[in-house]
Design a protein around this motif. Sequence first.
Motif, PDB file in Angstrom:
ATOM      1  N   GLU A   1      82.440  75.029  48.559  1.00 56.04           N
ATOM      2  CA  GLU A   1      82.187  75.654  47.253  1.00 56.04           C
ATOM      3  C   GLU A   1      83.150  75.133  46.199  1.00 56.04           C
ATOM      4  O   GLU A   1      82.762  74.907  45.049  1.00 56.04           O
ATOM      5  CB  GLU A   1      82.304  77.179  47.381  1.00 56.04           C
ATOM      6  N   LEU A   2      84.395  74.948  46.573  1.00 63.03           N
ATOM      7  CA  LEU A   2      85.378  74.372  45.646  1.00 63.03           C
ATOM      8  C   LEU A   2      84.916  73.009  45.153  1.00 63.03           C
ATOM      9  O   LEU A   2      84.890  72.739  43.940  1.00 63.03           O
ATOM     10  CB  LEU A   2      86.743  74.251  46.343  1.00 63.03           C
ATOM     11  N   ARG A   3      84.531  72.149  46.069  1.00 64.30           N
ATOM     12  CA  ARG A   3      84.159  70.784  45.718  1.00 64.30           C
ATOM     13  C   ARG A   3      82.932  70.740  44.804  1.00 64.30           C
ATOM     14  O   ARG A   3      82.850  69.896  43.904  1.00 64.30           O
ATOM     15  CB  ARG A   3      83.890  69.975  46.993  1.00 64.30           C
ATOM     16  N   TYR A   4      81.971  71.626  45.061  1.00 66.55           N
ATOM     17  CA  TYR A   4      80.751  71.630  44.256  1.00 66.55           C
ATOM     18  C   TYR A   4      80.951  72.342  42.922  1.00 66.55           C
ATOM     19  O   TYR A   4      80.612  71.826  41.854  1.00 66.55           O
ATOM     20  CB  TYR A   4      79.610  72.293  45.031  1.00 66.55           C
ATOM     21  N   GLN A   5      81.516  73.556  42.965  1.00 70.83           N
ATOM     22  CA  GLN A   5      81.531  74.408  41.780  1.00 70.83           C
ATOM     23  C   GLN A   5      82.444  73.884  40.685  1.00 70.83           C
ATOM     24  O   GLN A   5      82.148  74.043  39.497  1.00 70.83           O
ATOM     25  CB  GLN A   5      81.924  75.836  42.179  1.00 70.83           C
ATOM     26  N   ARG A   6      83.553  73.250  41.050  1.00 66.13           N
ATOM     27  CA  ARG A   6      84.436  72.733  40.002  1.00 66.13           C
ATOM     28  C   ARG A   6      83.741  71.634  39.204  1.00 66.13           C
ATOM     29  O   ARG A   6      83.910  71.543  37.979  1.00 66.13           O
ATOM     30  CB  ARG A   6      85.751  72.228  40.603  1.00 66.13           C
ATOM     31  N   LEU A   7      82.942  70.808  39.878  1.00 63.08           N
ATOM     32  CA  LEU A   7      82.194  69.762  39.180  1.00 63.08           C
ATOM     33  C   LEU A   7      81.048  70.343  38.370  1.00 63.08           C
ATOM     34  O   LEU A   7      80.816  69.948  37.218  1.00 63.08           O
ATOM     35  CB  LEU A   7      81.660  68.737  40.182  1.00 63.08           C
ATOM     36  N   LYS A   8      80.331  71.293  38.953  1.00 62.46           N
ATOM     37  CA  LYS A   8      79.199  71.904  38.250  1.00 62.46           C
ATOM     38  C   LYS A   8      79.669  72.546  36.948  1.00 62.46           C
ATOM     39  O   LYS A   8      79.063  72.343  35.882  1.00 62.46           O
ATOM     40  CB  LYS A   8      78.553  72.965  39.150  1.00 62.46           C
ATOM     41  N   GLU A   9      80.748  73.312  37.001  1.00 58.75           N
ATOM     42  CA  GLU A   9      81.241  73.975  35.799  1.00 58.75           C
ATOM     43  C   GLU A   9      81.769  72.964  34.778  1.00 58.75           C
ATOM     44  O   GLU A   9      81.562  73.125  33.573  1.00 58.75           O
ATOM     45  CB  GLU A   9      82.329  74.985  36.146  1.00 58.75           C
ATOM     46  N   ALA A  10      82.417  71.916  35.263  1.00 66.37           N
ATOM     47  CA  ALA A  10      82.941  70.893  34.343  1.00 66.37           C
ATOM     48  C   ALA A  10      81.802  70.145  33.649  1.00 66.37           C
ATOM     49  O   ALA A  10      81.865  69.888  32.439  1.00 66.37           O
ATOM     50  CB  ALA A  10      83.833  69.918  35.099  1.00 66.37           C
ATOM     51  N   PHE A  11      80.764  69.802  34.386  1.00 71.49           N
ATOM     52  CA  PHE A  11      79.608  69.148  33.760  1.00 71.49           C
ATOM     53  C   PHE A  11      78.914  70.080  32.770  1.00 71.49           C
ATOM     54  O   PHE A  11      78.519  69.663  31.675  1.00 71.49           O
ATOM     55  CB  PHE A  11      78.622  68.679  34.824  1.00 71.49           C
ATOM     56  N   ASP A  12      78.765  71.334  33.135  1.00 68.52           N
ATOM     57  CA  ASP A  12      78.170  72.308  32.215  1.00 68.52           C
ATOM     58  C   ASP A  12      78.972  72.404  30.925  1.00 68.52           C
ATOM     59  O   ASP A  12      78.413  72.562  29.831  1.00 68.52           O
ATOM     60  CB  ASP A  12      78.081  73.688  32.872  1.00 68.52           C
TER      61      ASP A  12
ATOM     62  N   VAL B   1      80.514  70.193  29.308  1.00 68.30           N
ATOM     63  CA  VAL B   1      80.279  69.080  28.377  1.00 68.30           C
ATOM     64  C   VAL B   1      78.777  68.888  28.128  1.00 68.30           C
ATOM     65  O   VAL B   1      78.332  67.821  27.703  1.00 68.30           O
ATOM     66  CB  VAL B   1      80.920  67.762  28.883  1.00 68.30           C
ATOM     67  N   GLN B   2      78.013  69.951  28.430  1.00 69.45           N
ATOM     68  CA  GLN B   2      76.564  69.970  28.195  1.00 69.45           C
ATOM     69  C   GLN B   2      75.835  68.815  28.890  1.00 69.45           C
ATOM     70  O   GLN B   2      74.931  68.182  28.338  1.00 69.45           O
ATOM     71  CB  GLN B   2      76.229  69.940  26.696  1.00 69.45           C
ATOM     72  N   PHE B   3      76.246  68.533  30.126  1.00 69.30           N
ATOM     73  CA  PHE B   3      75.574  67.501  30.915  1.00 69.30           C
ATOM     74  C   PHE B   3      74.852  68.181  32.075  1.00 69.30           C
ATOM     75  O   PHE B   3      75.476  68.842  32.899  1.00 69.30           O
ATOM     76  CB  PHE B   3      76.580  66.482  31.441  1.00 69.30           C
ATOM     77  N   LYS B   4      73.541  68.028  32.121  1.00 73.88           N
ATOM     78  CA  LYS B   4      72.735  68.679  33.157  1.00 73.88           C
ATOM     79  C   LYS B   4      72.671  67.773  34.386  1.00 73.88           C
ATOM     80  O   LYS B   4      71.740  66.983  34.544  1.00 73.88           O
ATOM     81  CB  LYS B   4      71.343  68.988  32.621  1.00 73.88           C
ATOM     82  N   ALA B   5      73.657  67.923  35.225  1.00 66.33           N
ATOM     83  CA  ALA B   5      73.722  67.120  36.448  1.00 66.33           C
ATOM     84  C   ALA B   5      72.898  67.781  37.546  1.00 66.33           C
ATOM     85  O   ALA B   5      72.933  68.997  37.721  1.00 66.33           O
ATOM     86  CB  ALA B   5      75.172  66.981  36.906  1.00 66.33           C
ATOM     87  N   THR B   6      72.147  66.975  38.271  1.00 71.58           N
ATOM     88  CA  THR B   6      71.385  67.502  39.404  1.00 71.58           C
ATOM     89  C   THR B   6      72.331  67.831  40.553  1.00 71.58           C
ATOM     90  O   THR B   6      73.452  67.313  40.630  1.00 71.58           O
ATOM     91  CB  THR B   6      70.362  66.473  39.887  1.00 71.58           C
ATOM     92  N   ASP B   7      71.873  68.677  41.465  1.00 74.15           N
ATOM     93  CA  ASP B   7      72.678  68.984  42.646  1.00 74.15           C
ATOM     94  C   ASP B   7      72.965  67.719  43.447  1.00 74.15           C
ATOM     95  O   ASP B   7      74.061  67.558  44.005  1.00 74.15           O
ATOM     96  CB  ASP B   7      71.951  69.998  43.532  1.00 74.15           C
ATOM     97  N   HIS B   8      71.983  66.813  43.493  1.00 76.45           N
ATOM     98  CA  HIS B   8      72.178  65.569  44.242  1.00 76.45           C
ATOM     99  C   HIS B   8      73.314  64.749  43.628  1.00 76.45           C
ATOM    100  O   HIS B   8      74.176  64.227  44.357  1.00 76.45           O
ATOM    101  CB  HIS B   8      70.884  64.746  44.234  1.00 76.45           C
ATOM    102  N   LEU B   9      73.337  64.645  42.300  1.00 80.67           N
ATOM    103  CA  LEU B   9      74.393  63.883  41.645  1.00 80.67           C
ATOM    104  C   LEU B   9      75.752  64.552  41.849  1.00 80.67           C
ATOM    105  O   LEU B   9      76.752  63.877  42.128  1.00 80.67           O
ATOM    106  CB  LEU B   9      74.102  63.737  40.155  1.00 80.67           C
ATOM    107  N   ILE B  10      75.798  65.866  41.710  1.00 83.05           N
ATOM    108  CA  ILE B  10      77.065  66.581  41.897  1.00 83.05           C
ATOM    109  C   ILE B  10      77.600  66.368  43.311  1.00 83.05           C
ATOM    110  O   ILE B  10      78.788  66.068  43.506  1.00 83.05           O
ATOM    111  CB  ILE B  10      76.898  68.082  41.607  1.00 83.05           C
ATOM    112  N   ASN B  11      76.736  66.488  44.310  1.00 82.08           N
ATOM    113  CA  ASN B  11      77.177  66.305  45.693  1.00 82.08           C
ATOM    114  C   ASN B  11      77.594  64.864  45.967  1.00 82.08           C
ATOM    115  O   ASN B  11      78.563  64.616  46.692  1.00 82.08           O
ATOM    116  CB  ASN B  11      76.078  66.733  46.659  1.00 82.08           C
ATOM    117  N   THR B  12      76.882  63.923  45.355  1.00 86.94           N
ATOM    118  CA  THR B  12      77.248  62.510  45.517  1.00 86.94           C
ATOM    119  C   THR B  12      78.622  62.239  44.918  1.00 86.94           C
ATOM    120  O   THR B  12      79.479  61.594  45.543  1.00 86.94           O
ATOM    121  CB  THR B  12      76.201  61.604  44.833  1.00 86.94           C
TER     122      THR B  12
END
Length: 224
Positions: free
Chosen positions: A66-77, A79-90
């Motif tokens: 959860e740490l690895r995923y959520q920190r990236l998801k929130e950071a992308f959000d 900067v208004q960048f809609k990253a897919t789950d696949h991109l975030i996990n990659t």
Amino acid sequence: MPQIKHVFFDLDHTLWDFEKNSALSFESIFTEHTVPFSVEEFLHNYIPINLKYWKRYRLNEITKEELRYQRLKEAFDSVQFKATDHLINTIAELYILRLSEQKHLFDGSLEILNYLKAKYHLHIITNGFEEVQYKKMYNSGISNYFLTTTTSEDVMLKKPHPKVFQHALQKAKATTQESIMIGDNLEADIFGALDVGMDAIYFGNDTTFKGKRVEQLLELKKYL
């Protein structure tokens, strides 16, 4: 401090320059994946977000995944960048890989380690992920300075939990009276060590802390 025989270091943000190495890792990944904003813009938001999630991880509120995923998801959000789950996990997987390959240490790290190794037994206590911490130490050329390395995953707990420090002391065959902790995080490193009876030196610029403190690693010579 003639009674001290064992010196325990935190790794990230203390010896190993986490922010610089992190920026270089993101820079290479963003270039490969043509992310449409600058690393500087991303890091401006990511750094405090990452610290927030690491604190939650320390408190066992979230898992490593959860740490690895959520920190990236929130950071992308942010900067208004809609990253897919696949991109975030990659990116999350690539980031851990690239991060462990980076070599930058804080100024004075090797000089102070050479100075201390001649006088003390040196050890590491880190909350970082076991699979990357050993690689960071090896790739930055500091593995051979340390007799023992204790990770949070060794104990299934995280600093500042007293069992982490007690496990590290037992592993090093050291007592609290002859040991000292050096780290950048007041809560995890300094107060955690002091609470189990170890001495501690804070590496940072928070002047509200009234104990032993240095802002440059070579200043440790004042105490050791």
